[in-house]
Design a protein around this motif. Structure first.
Motif, PDB file in Angstrom:
ATOM      1  N   LEU A  99       0.786  -1.234   0.000  1.00 50.30           N
ATOM      2  CA  LEU A  99       0.000   0.000   0.000  1.00 50.30           C
ATOM      3  C   LEU A  99       0.818   1.284   0.000  1.00 50.30           C
ATOM      4  CD1 LEU A  99      -2.721  -1.041   2.607  1.00 50.30           C
ATOM      5  CD2 LEU A  99      -2.828  -1.208   0.111  1.00 50.30           C
ATOM      6  N   GLN A 100       2.098   1.223   0.368  1.00 51.36           N
ATOM      7  CA  GLN A 100       2.871   2.445   0.485  1.00 51.36           C
ATOM      8  C   GLN A 100       2.893   3.249  -0.819  1.00 51.36           C
ATOM      9  OE1 GLN A 100       4.027   4.145   2.774  1.00 51.36           O
ATOM     10  NE2 GLN A 100       5.492   5.514   1.825  1.00 51.36           N
ATOM     11  N   ARG A 102       0.485   4.558  -2.508  1.00 53.11           N
ATOM     12  CA  ARG A 102      -0.681   4.452  -3.394  1.00 53.11           C
ATOM     13  C   ARG A 102      -1.825   5.320  -2.874  1.00 53.11           C
ATOM     14  NH1 ARG A 102      -0.201   0.236  -7.023  1.00 53.11           N
ATOM     15  NH2 ARG A 102       1.629  -1.081  -6.648  1.00 53.11           N
ATOM     16  N   THR A 103      -2.425   6.067  -3.769  1.00 51.79           N
ATOM     17  CA  THR A 103      -3.568   6.910  -3.422  1.00 51.79           C
ATOM     18  C   THR A 103      -4.614   6.815  -4.528  1.00 51.79           C
ATOM     19  OG1 THR A 103      -2.529   8.823  -4.510  1.00 51.79           O
ATOM     20  CG2 THR A 103      -2.146   8.559  -2.138  1.00 51.79           C
ATOM     21  N   GLY A 104      -5.822   7.337  -4.229  1.00 47.51           N
ATOM     22  CA  GLY A 104      -6.864   7.415  -5.247  1.00 47.51           C
ATOM     23  C   GLY A 104      -7.233   6.075  -5.834  1.00 47.51           C
ATOM     24  N   TRP A 105      -7.369   6.045  -7.163  1.00 52.84           N
ATOM     25  CA  TRP A 105      -7.817   4.819  -7.836  1.00 52.84           C
ATOM     26  C   TRP A 105      -6.776   3.708  -7.746  1.00 52.84           C
ATOM     27  CZ3 TRP A 105      -5.013   2.810 -11.866  1.00 52.84           C
ATOM     28  CH2 TRP A 105      -4.095   3.660 -12.500  1.00 52.84           C
ATOM     29  N   ARG A 106      -5.493   4.088  -7.667  1.00 56.71           N
ATOM     30  CA  ARG A 106      -4.451   3.058  -7.526  1.00 56.71           C
ATOM     31  C   ARG A 106      -4.579   2.342  -6.185  1.00 56.71           C
ATOM     32  NH1 ARG A 106       0.471   4.854  -7.105  1.00 56.71           N
ATOM     33  NH2 ARG A 106       1.512   3.058  -8.085  1.00 56.71           N
ATOM     34  N   LEU A 107      -4.907   3.093  -5.142  1.00 59.41           N
ATOM     35  CA  LEU A 107      -5.123   2.488  -3.830  1.00 59.41           C
ATOM     36  C   LEU A 107      -6.372   1.609  -3.849  1.00 59.41           C
ATOM     37  CD1 LEU A 107      -4.340   2.239  -0.853  1.00 59.41           C
ATOM     38  CD2 LEU A 107      -5.686   4.304  -0.399  1.00 59.41           C
ATOM     39  N   TRP A 111      -6.599  -2.434  -3.053  1.00 58.11           N
ATOM     40  CA  TRP A 111      -7.469  -3.052  -2.061  1.00 58.11           C
ATOM     41  C   TRP A 111      -8.385  -4.099  -2.703  1.00 58.11           C
ATOM     42  CZ3 TRP A 111      -7.018  -3.844   2.745  1.00 58.11           C
ATOM     43  CH2 TRP A 111      -6.360  -2.928   3.579  1.00 58.11           C
ATOM     44  N   GLN A 152       4.772   3.939   9.600  1.00 56.08           N
ATOM     45  CA  GLN A 152       3.824   4.239   8.532  1.00 56.08           C
ATOM     46  C   GLN A 152       2.763   3.145   8.410  1.00 56.08           C
ATOM     47  OE1 GLN A 152       3.479   2.566   5.334  1.00 56.08           O
ATOM     48  NE2 GLN A 152       1.795   3.984   4.873  1.00 56.08           N
TER      49      GLN A 152
END
Length: 371
Positions: A99-100, A102-107, A111, A152
């Motif tokens: 997960l490090q 990754r944000t938005g649609w990539r996150l 998931w 983190q």
């Protein structure tokens, strides 16, 4: 597994057991045991699930929980299990790797991948309960470089974190010429020439590809000795043959003790892509070998080292040009090699297993008194 030919985590746990066994009643639970030590009781755990690995991990966690749930003052785990007052961390947490950054649609996509994978769900669940704060729990890190990673991934674990780095049993120092010659004979290495040692069970992750790419640029009398998992030799032998390096690369397989390889070598190259500490670097220093190693971004021990003082540090281990330059400097500059050797010996002397074991004992006493 609990055997000397395993990786750094296995050798770390073995060394700690050997140090503590004289003063404590030590029990070892493992699926593969190739070790005997006075005062240690061994408990083999059945291995009914060779594959998939994640099912075997769940089985091992369950079996060891059942066998250690009573009768022990402290349960110390080096594996991904939910039980154990002391949990030693040798690798980057799975959660961080997944997960490090990754944000938005990539996150969201990541998931989705996790929740549809029983393997990833199992690993993350085990990890969650492993690092869940408890009144009598301590999480031991094998290097300082893991602190920000754990903060983190599992911020609630921060108050429980302690660092106990690997050590060496002794500091043998630089070997005499006749000892080096004998070590080379025992390993089947050339009697003449300069030996660059590479040690690692995961050849690709530890940077062997880059080292082999560099070898043709080094003086003709240089050769590489590779110690580690013999199952990976075939995958690299083709590159050696295709690159015209036959006779300059020697695959030694997994050795029960690496001491002879350290005695036979002139330096260690460790352009690793990921090492939370890198025990091999410390062990090489204890034998007086100058070392070339990846920066602290890739290798935990480098955070404790100083470039050109006790090691040569490469910023980008995948950069063959940078690695070649540092190895060429080392091989050409005798004064630099001697400086690195002398200072490396001093560094190793400050990291003895006997001292690390005392730190570990303090953690055990804190856990017991806190309970």
């Amino acid at each position: 597994m609990f055997k000397p030919t395993g990786g750094g985590a296995e050798r770390y746990s073995i060394a700690m057991v050997e140090q503590l066994a004289a003063r404590h009643d030590i029990h070892v639970f493992a699926q593969q045991i190739e070790h005997q030590w006075p005062g240690v009781t061994y408990h083999p755990i059945p291995w009914p699930f060779d594959k998939p690995r994640w099912i075997n991990q769940l089985w091992f966690a369950l079996a060891t929980w059942w066998q250690t749930r009573r009768g022990f003052d402290v349960v110390h785990s080096h594996e991904n299990t939910w039980h154990g007052q002391v949990q030693t961390v040798h690798v980057v947490p799975v959660k961080h790797s997944l997960l490090q950054g990754r944000t938005g649609w990539r996150l969201a996509l990541r998931w989705l991948k996790i929740v549809t994978s029983p393997r990833l769900v199992a690993y993350l669940c085990l990890e969650h309960f492993r690092y869940k704060p408890q009144a009598d729990r301590c999480v031991v890190l094998a290097s300082d470089s893991l602190k920000p990673v754990m903060a983190q991934a599992y911020p609630a674990s921060v108050p429980t974190l302690q660092v106990v780095t690997p050590g060496v049993v002794s500091v043998p120092g630089v070997v005499a010429a006749d000892q080096k010659a004998a070590a080379r004979v025992s390993l089947g290495l050339p009697a003449q020439g300069r030996c660059i040692l590479f040690v690692g069970n995961d050849y690709r992750k530890k940077g062997l590809e880059t080292l082999l790419a560099v070898l043709p640029q080094l003086p003709a009398d240089c050769f590489v000795a590779v110690v580690g998992n013999a199952a990976q030799i075939a995958g690299f032998q083709h590159a050696v043959d295709a690159g015209g390096m036959r006779g300059r690369v020697f695959f030694l397989g997994a050795l029960r003790t690496v001491d002879d390889a350290y005695r036979a070598a002139d330096c260690l190259a460790h352009p690793t892509l990921e090492d939370t500490f890198a025990m091999v670097v410390l062990e090489a220093m204890a034998h007086g070998l100058p070392v070339v190693v990846s920066s602290a971004q890739y290798c935990g021990i480098s955070g404790l080292l100083a470039h050109e003082t006790n090691a040569l540090i490469v910023n980008q281990p995948r950069d063959a040009t940078e690695l070649a330059q540092e190895l060429q400097r080392l091989l050409a500059d005798v004064a630099l090699a001697n400086t690195l050797s002398d200072n490396g010996l001093r560094f190793a002397q400050q990291h003895l297993w006997s001292e690390q074991a005392l730190h570990q004992e303090t953690i055990y006493q804190t856990v017991v008194s806190g309970r």
